[in-house]
Design a protein around this motif. Structure first.
Motif, short mmCIF file in Angstrom:
data_model
loop_
_atom_site.label_atom_id
_atom_site.label_comp_id
_atom_site.label_asym_id
_atom_site.label_seq_id
_atom_site.Cartn_x
_atom_site.Cartn_y
_atom_site.Cartn_z
N LEU A 100 40.65 -37.12 10.14
CA LEU A 100 39.82 -36.97 8.96
C LEU A 100 39.93 -38.19 8.05
CD1 LEU A 100 40.73 -33.31 7.83
CD2 LEU A 100 39.10 -34.03 9.62
N ILE A 101 38.84 -38.45 7.34
CA ILE A 101 38.85 -39.39 6.22
C ILE A 101 38.22 -38.65 5.04
CG2 ILE A 101 38.06 -41.61 5.30
CD1 ILE A 101 37.74 -42.60 8.18
N GLY A 102 38.96 -38.54 3.97
CA GLY A 102 38.44 -37.82 2.81
C GLY A 102 38.08 -36.38 3.12
N GLY A 103 38.82 -35.77 4.03
CA GLY A 103 38.57 -34.38 4.40
C GLY A 103 37.45 -34.17 5.38
N ARG A 104 36.81 -35.25 5.84
CA ARG A 104 35.70 -35.14 6.79
C ARG A 104 36.10 -35.73 8.14
NH1 ARG A 104 30.85 -33.81 4.43
NH2 ARG A 104 30.87 -33.72 2.15
N LYS A 105 35.61 -35.12 9.20
CA LYS A 105 36.02 -35.51 10.55
C LYS A 105 35.34 -36.80 10.99
CE LYS A 105 36.22 -33.76 15.30
NZ LYS A 105 36.02 -32.58 16.17
N VAL A 106 36.17 -37.78 11.36
CA VAL A 106 35.66 -39.05 11.88
C VAL A 106 35.92 -39.20 13.37
CG1 VAL A 106 37.73 -40.45 11.46
CG2 VAL A 106 35.46 -41.51 11.32
N ALA A 107 36.90 -38.45 13.89
CA ALA A 107 37.23 -38.57 15.31
C ALA A 107 37.81 -37.27 15.83
CB ALA A 107 38.22 -39.71 15.55
N GLY A 108 37.58 -37.03 17.10
CA GLY A 108 38.17 -35.89 17.79
C GLY A 108 38.82 -36.36 19.08
N ILE A 109 39.78 -35.60 19.55
CA ILE A 109 40.56 -35.97 20.72
C ILE A 109 40.61 -34.78 21.67
CG2 ILE A 109 42.88 -36.62 21.53
CD1 ILE A 109 43.18 -37.89 18.63
N LEU A 110 40.41 -35.07 22.95
CA LEU A 110 40.47 -34.02 23.97
C LEU A 110 41.27 -34.53 25.15
CD1 LEU A 110 39.52 -31.24 25.09
CD2 LEU A 110 37.59 -32.46 26.13
N ALA A 111 42.35 -33.83 25.49
CA ALA A 111 43.16 -34.18 26.65
C ALA A 111 42.98 -33.11 27.72
CB ALA A 111 44.63 -34.30 26.27
N GLU A 112 42.84 -33.56 28.97
CA GLU A 112 42.66 -32.65 30.09
C GLU A 112 43.60 -33.05 31.21
OE1 GLU A 112 38.28 -31.25 30.43
OE2 GLU A 112 38.18 -33.36 29.85
N VAL A 113 44.32 -32.08 31.75
CA VAL A 113 45.30 -32.34 32.79
C VAL A 113 44.59 -32.55 34.12
CG1 VAL A 113 47.30 -31.43 34.03
CG2 VAL A 113 47.05 -31.02 31.57
N ALA A 114 44.88 -33.69 34.75
CA ALA A 114 44.31 -33.97 36.06
C ALA A 114 45.18 -33.39 37.17
CB ALA A 114 44.15 -35.47 36.26
N GLN A 115 46.50 -33.47 36.99
CA GLN A 115 47.42 -32.89 37.96
C GLN A 115 48.78 -32.75 37.29
OE1 GLN A 115 47.28 -36.12 40.93
NE2 GLN A 115 49.44 -36.54 40.46
N THR A 116 49.60 -31.85 37.81
CA THR A 116 50.95 -31.65 37.27
C THR A 116 52.04 -32.11 38.22
OG1 THR A 116 50.98 -29.37 38.11
CG2 THR A 116 50.23 -29.71 35.83
N ALA A 117 51.72 -32.31 39.51
CA ALA A 117 52.71 -32.75 40.49
C ALA A 117 52.03 -33.66 41.52
CB ALA A 117 53.33 -31.53 41.18
N PRO A 118 52.77 -34.59 42.12
CA PRO A 118 54.20 -34.86 41.87
C PRO A 118 54.46 -35.57 40.53
CG PRO A 118 53.32 -36.46 43.40
CD PRO A 118 52.23 -35.46 43.19
N VAL A 119 53.46 -36.26 40.00
CA VAL A 119 53.59 -36.92 38.70
C VAL A 119 52.48 -36.39 37.80
CG1 VAL A 119 53.51 -39.11 37.44
CG2 VAL A 119 54.58 -39.02 39.71
N PRO A 120 52.83 -35.86 36.63
CA PRO A 120 51.78 -35.37 35.73
C PRO A 120 50.79 -36.48 35.38
CG PRO A 120 53.94 -34.64 34.98
CD PRO A 120 54.18 -35.64 36.09
N ALA A 121 49.53 -36.14 35.38
CA ALA A 121 48.47 -37.09 35.04
C ALA A 121 47.51 -36.42 34.07
CB ALA A 121 47.73 -37.57 36.28
N VAL A 122 47.17 -37.12 33.01
CA VAL A 122 46.32 -36.56 31.96
C VAL A 122 45.23 -37.57 31.62
CG1 VAL A 122 46.23 -35.65 29.62
CG2 VAL A 122 48.28 -35.30 31.00
N VAL A 123 44.03 -37.07 31.40
CA VAL A 123 42.95 -37.89 30.85
C VAL A 123 42.80 -37.51 29.38
CG1 VAL A 123 40.49 -38.43 30.90
CG2 VAL A 123 41.75 -38.13 33.05
N VAL A 124 42.94 -38.48 28.52
CA VAL A 124 42.80 -38.23 27.08
C VAL A 124 41.58 -39.01 26.58
CG1 VAL A 124 44.44 -40.07 26.46
CG2 VAL A 124 43.95 -38.23 24.85
N GLY A 125 40.70 -38.29 25.89
CA GLY A 125 39.47 -38.90 25.40
C GLY A 125 39.42 -38.90 23.89
N VAL A 126 38.80 -39.94 23.34
CA VAL A 126 38.62 -40.06 21.90
C VAL A 126 37.14 -40.29 21.62
CG1 VAL A 126 39.19 -41.39 19.82
CG2 VAL A 126 40.92 -41.06 21.61
N GLY A 127 36.59 -39.49 20.72
CA GLY A 127 35.24 -39.72 20.22
C GLY A 127 35.34 -40.09 18.75
N LEU A 128 34.91 -41.30 18.40
CA LEU A 128 35.10 -41.83 17.05
C LEU A 128 33.76 -42.29 16.48
CD1 LEU A 128 36.82 -42.99 14.70
CD2 LEU A 128 37.22 -45.00 16.13
#
Length: 280
Positions: free
Chosen positions: A134-162
Motif C-alpha cells: 500500500l501507499i497512503g492506504g491504497r493498493k499499489v502492488a499484489g503478490i501471489l506465490a504458487e507452489v510448483a513442487q514440494t519434492a525433492p526440492v521445493p520450487a515456488v513461482v512468485v508473481g508481483v503485479g505493480l
C-alpha cells in the motif's frame, strides 16, 4: 513500435546485463539465471509453473508487457493497460527448506517490494497482511506465490503485479493507486524492476544464509507491516467476520487479532483483511 511515449517498452538487454549472471550466486546483481520479456501473455505465473517441470530451471524471471489473465489471491483477475504496470514472476527453488515454511516466500517478497519502492520511488510503501503493498492506504502492488513442487526440492513461482503509470480512470478499483498517482520519484519501469528484483535476491540470500530461519524475516516483515496496530475487519473462510485490532504477525506469518468482544486473541492464517478507520 509503441505509440505512447510515456510508456516505453522494457529494455530487456540492459535488464539482463544488470541482473543475470553466468553462474548465479550470492550477488543480487547477478542472482538470476535468465530473464525474458514477452509482449503479451495470459499469466506469467502460469507460464513459469508450466516450465517448472524442467528441474534445471531455477531463478528464472518472466516479465509481460501486458498480462491478460493475471491472477491475484482467491483467483481474482488483475489487468492493466500495456506497459502501464510491472507483471513479473520468478521461479525459485529452495533447497533444504521445510515445506511448512513455503508460505513465508510471498511475505519475503512483500518486504523486498516495499524496500525497493521506498528506495527508488521514494514513496512510503507499507505492507497490508499478508502480501499487498500500500501507499497512503491504497493498493499499489499484489503478490501471489504458487507452489510448483514440494519434492525433492521445493520450487515456488512468485508473481508481483505493480501499478506504475495507471491513471485514475485506469485503476481496477477505487482503493488502488499507482506510482504515478502517488507522486513517485521515478516511474521508469526498468529502474523499478531492477530494484525489486535486486531486493528479492538480497532477501532470498539473507534467508538462505540464515538457514531458512523465520525469526529475522518475521521481524523485518513486522517492521514494514501497516496492518499491525490497525483496527481491522477480517472475513474468514465460511464468511465469518472478525472485528478487532491487529496486534502482531507470529513466527508462522499468521495475523493475530485482539477481538472487539474482549475474547482471546484470534490467530488468522487465511482471510480478507480490511483496514478500518482508527478509533478516537
Amino acid at each position: 513500435m509503441y505509440t505512447d511515449l510515456n510508456r516505453p517498452p522494457l529494455g530487456v538487454d540492459a535488464l539482463r546485463r544488470a541482473l543475470v549472471g553466468d553462474s548465479p550466486g550470492d550477488d543480487p546483481r547477478a542472482f538470476y539465471s535468465s530473464l525474458d520479456v514477452v509482449a503479451e501473455t495470459g499469466s506469467t505465473n502460469a507460464d513459469l509453473l508450466a516450465r517448472a517441470a524442467d528441474t534445471a530451471l531455477d531463478r528464472a524471471v518472466l516479465v509481460a508487457e501486458f498480462q491478460g489473465h493475471g491472477r491475484g489471491r482467491h483467483a481474482r483477475v488483475w489487468e492493466a493497460p500495456p506497459r502501464s504496470a510491472l507483471a513479473v514472476s520468478v521461479l525459485l527453488r529452495m533447497p533444504g527448506l521445510d515445506v511448512a515454511r513455503l508460505g513465508w516466500l510471498p511475505l519475503l517478497t512483500g518486504v523486498a517490494v516495499v524496500d525497493a519502492l521506498r528506495t527508488v520511488a521514494e514513496v512510503d510503501a507499507k505492507l497490508k497482511w499478508p502480501n499487498d503493498v500500500l501507499i497512503g492506504g491504497r493498493k499499489v502492488a499484489g503478490i501471489l506465490a504458487e507452489v510448483a513442487q514440494t519434492a525433492p526440492v521445493p520450487a515456488v513461482v512468485v508473481g508481483v503485479g505493480l501499478n506504475v503509470t495507471l491513471t485514475q480512470d485506469e485503476l481496477p478499483v477505487p482503493t488502488a493507486t499507482s506510482l504515478a498517482l502517488a507522486g513517485a520519484a521515478t516511474t521508469y519501469r526498468d529502474t523499478v524492476l531492477r530494484a525489486v528484483l535486486r531486493e528479492l535476491a538480497a532477501q532470498w540470500n539473507a534467508w538462505h544464509a540464515d538457514g531458512w530461519s523465520t525469526e529475522s524475516l518475521a521481524a523485518a516483515y513486522r517492521a514494514r507491516c501497516g496492518t499491525i496496530g490497525q483496527p481491522v475487519r477480517v472475513t474468514l473462510p465460511g464468511e465469518r467476520v472478525l472485528v478487532g485490532v491487529a496486534s502482531d504477525v507470529d513466527e508462522q506469518g499468521r495475523l493475530v487479532v485482539a477481538p472487539d468482544d474482549g475474547g482471546e486473541p484470534v490467530v488468522v492464517s487465511a482471510g480478507d483483511v480490511t483496514h478500518l478507520r482508527p478509533r478516537d
